[in-house]
Design an enzyme around this catalytic site. Sequence first.
Site, PDB file in Angstrom:
ATOM      1  N   ASP A  10       7.851  10.754  32.540  1.00 10.06           N
ATOM      2  CA  ASP A  10       6.870  10.236  31.591  1.00 10.06           C
ATOM      3  C   ASP A  10       5.828   9.454  32.379  1.00 10.06           C
ATOM      4  O   ASP A  10       6.083   8.985  33.490  1.00 10.06           O
ATOM      5  CB  ASP A  10       7.516   9.341  30.545  1.00 10.06           C
ATOM      6  CG  ASP A  10       6.524   8.882  29.482  1.00 10.06           C
ATOM      7  OD1 ASP A  10       5.991   9.753  28.764  1.00 10.06           O
ATOM      8  OD2 ASP A  10       6.251   7.678  29.388  1.00 10.06           O
ATOM      9  N   SER A  11       4.662   9.287  31.758  1.00 10.77           N
ATOM     10  CA  SER A  11       3.609   8.504  32.401  1.00 10.77           C
ATOM     11  C   SER A  11       3.982   7.032  32.473  1.00 10.77           C
ATOM     12  O   SER A  11       3.365   6.273  33.228  1.00 10.77           O
ATOM     13  CB  SER A  11       2.289   8.665  31.638  1.00 10.77           C
ATOM     14  OG  SER A  11       2.444   8.247  30.290  1.00 10.77           O
ATOM     15  N   TYR A  42      -1.867   7.568  30.547  1.00 11.84           N
ATOM     16  CA  TYR A  42      -2.499   8.865  30.735  1.00 11.84           C
ATOM     17  C   TYR A  42      -3.428   9.241  29.576  1.00 11.84           C
ATOM     18  O   TYR A  42      -4.273  10.114  29.718  1.00 11.84           O
ATOM     19  CB  TYR A  42      -1.424   9.965  30.814  1.00 11.84           C
ATOM     20  CG  TYR A  42      -0.737  10.140  32.148  1.00 11.84           C
ATOM     21  CD1 TYR A  42      -0.759   9.145  33.126  1.00 11.84           C
ATOM     22  CD2 TYR A  42      -0.042  11.310  32.417  1.00 11.84           C
ATOM     23  CE1 TYR A  42      -0.089   9.320  34.322  1.00 11.84           C
ATOM     24  CE2 TYR A  42       0.612  11.502  33.623  1.00 11.84           C
ATOM     25  CZ  TYR A  42       0.600  10.507  34.567  1.00 11.84           C
ATOM     26  OH  TYR A  42       1.247  10.698  35.759  1.00 11.84           O
ATOM     27  N   GLY A  43      -3.228   8.618  28.419  1.00 11.78           N
ATOM     28  CA  GLY A  43      -3.825   9.088  27.170  1.00 11.78           C
ATOM     29  C   GLY A  43      -5.309   9.350  27.188  1.00 11.78           C
ATOM     30  O   GLY A  43      -5.785  10.286  26.546  1.00 11.78           O
ATOM     31  N   CYS A  73       6.699  13.461  27.761  1.00 12.11           N
ATOM     32  CA  CYS A  73       5.395  12.814  27.578  1.00 12.11           C
ATOM     33  C   CYS A  73       4.503  13.824  26.870  1.00 12.11           C
ATOM     34  O   CYS A  73       4.293  14.926  27.379  1.00 12.11           O
ATOM     35  CB  CYS A  73       4.811  12.436  28.932  1.00 12.11           C
ATOM     36  SG  CYS A  73       3.112  11.817  28.897  1.00 12.11           S
ATOM     37  N   ASN A  74       4.011  13.466  25.698  1.00  6.98           N
ATOM     38  CA  ASN A  74       3.177  14.398  24.943  1.00  6.98           C
ATOM     39  C   ASN A  74       1.860  14.689  25.653  1.00  6.98           C
ATOM     40  O   ASN A  74       1.391  15.828  25.651  1.00  6.98           O
ATOM     41  CB  ASN A  74       2.908  13.837  23.548  1.00  6.98           C
ATOM     42  CG  ASN A  74       4.075  14.038  22.614  1.00  6.98           C
ATOM     43  OD1 ASN A  74       4.238  15.086  22.019  1.00  6.98           O
ATOM     44  ND2 ASN A  74       4.925  13.028  22.507  1.00  6.98           N
ATOM     45  N   THR A  75       1.254  13.679  26.257  1.00  9.32           N
ATOM     46  CA  THR A  75      -0.026  13.895  26.927  1.00  9.32           C
ATOM     47  C   THR A  75       0.132  14.844  28.111  1.00  9.32           C
ATOM     48  O   THR A  75      -0.664  15.773  28.297  1.00  9.32           O
ATOM     49  CB  THR A  75      -0.626  12.554  27.387  1.00  9.32           C
ATOM     50  OG1 THR A  75      -0.736  11.681  26.262  1.00  9.32           O
ATOM     51  CG2 THR A  75      -2.000  12.757  28.001  1.00  9.32           C
ATOM     52  N   GLU A 158       3.175  -1.581  25.130  1.00  9.88           N
ATOM     53  CA  GLU A 158       3.482  -1.878  26.525  1.00  9.88           C
ATOM     54  C   GLU A 158       3.257  -3.344  26.878  1.00  9.88           C
ATOM     55  O   GLU A 158       3.826  -3.847  27.849  1.00  9.88           O
ATOM     56  CB  GLU A 158       2.680  -0.957  27.441  1.00  9.88           C
ATOM     57  CG  GLU A 158       3.085   0.507  27.290  1.00  9.88           C
ATOM     58  CD  GLU A 158       2.882   1.323  28.542  1.00  9.88           C
ATOM     59  OE1 GLU A 158       2.088   0.891  29.398  1.00  9.88           O
ATOM     60  OE2 GLU A 158       3.512   2.389  28.654  1.00  9.88           O
ATOM     61  N   CYS A 192       3.896  10.808  20.104  1.00 16.00           N
ATOM     62  CA  CYS A 192       3.844  10.021  21.338  1.00 16.00           C
ATOM     63  C   CYS A 192       5.199   9.348  21.448  1.00 16.00           C
ATOM     64  O   CYS A 192       5.689   8.767  20.469  1.00 16.00           O
ATOM     65  CB  CYS A 192       2.727   8.985  21.294  1.00 16.00           C
ATOM     66  SG  CYS A 192       2.735   7.840  22.714  1.00 16.00           S
ATOM     67  N   THR A 193       5.800   9.425  22.615  1.00 17.97           N
ATOM     68  CA  THR A 193       7.164   8.921  22.756  1.00 17.97           C
ATOM     69  C   THR A 193       7.241   7.400  22.738  1.00 17.97           C
ATOM     70  O   THR A 193       8.335   6.837  22.670  1.00 17.97           O
ATOM     71  CB  THR A 193       7.806   9.464  24.051  1.00 17.97           C
ATOM     72  OG1 THR A 193       6.952   9.174  25.165  1.00 17.97           O
ATOM     73  CG2 THR A 193       8.003  10.973  23.950  1.00 17.97           C
ATOM     74  N   HIS A 194       6.087   6.717  22.793  1.00 16.34           N
ATOM     75  CA  HIS A 194       6.078   5.262  22.601  1.00 16.34           C
ATOM     76  C   HIS A 194       6.286   4.878  21.137  1.00 16.34           C
ATOM     77  O   HIS A 194       6.835   3.816  20.839  1.00 16.34           O
ATOM     78  CB  HIS A 194       4.727   4.672  23.028  1.00 16.34           C
ATOM     79  CG  HIS A 194       4.553   4.496  24.499  1.00 16.34           C
ATOM     80  ND1 HIS A 194       4.464   5.552  25.364  1.00 16.34           N
ATOM     81  CD2 HIS A 194       4.423   3.367  25.249  1.00 16.34           C
ATOM     82  CE1 HIS A 194       4.286   5.090  26.593  1.00 16.34           C
ATOM     83  NE2 HIS A 194       4.272   3.777  26.558  1.00 16.34           N
TER      84      HIS A 194
END
Length: 275
Positions: A10-11, A42-43, A73-75, A158, A192-194
């Site tokens: 993941d980013s 990364y978004g 990571c979706n992005t 974050e 988004c995994t966040h």
Amino acid sequence: MLNKPIGIFDSGYGGLTVFRSIAAQLPEYDYIYLGDNGRSPYGNRSFKTIHEYTWECVQWLFKQGCPLIILACNTASAKALRTIQQQDMPGLHTDERVLGVIRPTAEVIGNYTQTGEIGVLGTKGTVQSESYLIEIQKFFPEIKVHQQACPLWVPLIETGEYNNPGADYFVQLYLDQLLEQSANIDTILLACTHYPLLQDKIEKHLPQDIKVVAQGDIVAESLVDYLQRHPEMEERLSKGGSRKFFTTSDDTQDFDHHASMFFCSAVQSEYVSVK
């Protein structure tokens, strides 16, 4: 036996929500998690930059012996996976595989909706790629997909501000913008995994009849199915139950603190340079 772990990339931290689900369903395997925190988020980056960064991280995981890597990571899945699979790997990594989180989600998301209209919440990069529109159309051509970028959600998460009352304003803001697109949306995908860390707040600001779907269990179930269908890969994976965490941020203490919130258990990481 040589250590052949499953790589999870993941980013930053978000992929840990997917890793948590995967490890719960497949606890016997060895895993290496790599977060590119030194270059996140990364978004809002370009396709070119995201591909460059993701490919460097994938190659690093290959060097650690990972025959199978999940871009959690979706992005990265939206902007880098296709190029990596079709242009970077052929001829170089013929026996390795890199999988993403978008396709397995698109394969099932249509089963959640009764109205045939879905909302997708993601980063600017994921939304602009239109990857979910394209993939969901392949499996559920009758479903209407509405997208909404939420550029402030990842920074809120974050920095640890997502639990504060001020975060509610920005949760409501993007939900309103999504629901203004259609009154018939009955399912919202957290692309988004966040975003699972915001799920309680998101659900609080939505009508009770709207379902909120996170990706962790979907991706984990898809991986279980993949390994059942590909015994030649499953047999190569080592099974020692180990979990190792690496980050490209030189502040490993900060990474461990935040990562533990996403993984829901203590994390101890090592710094690594992927270049």
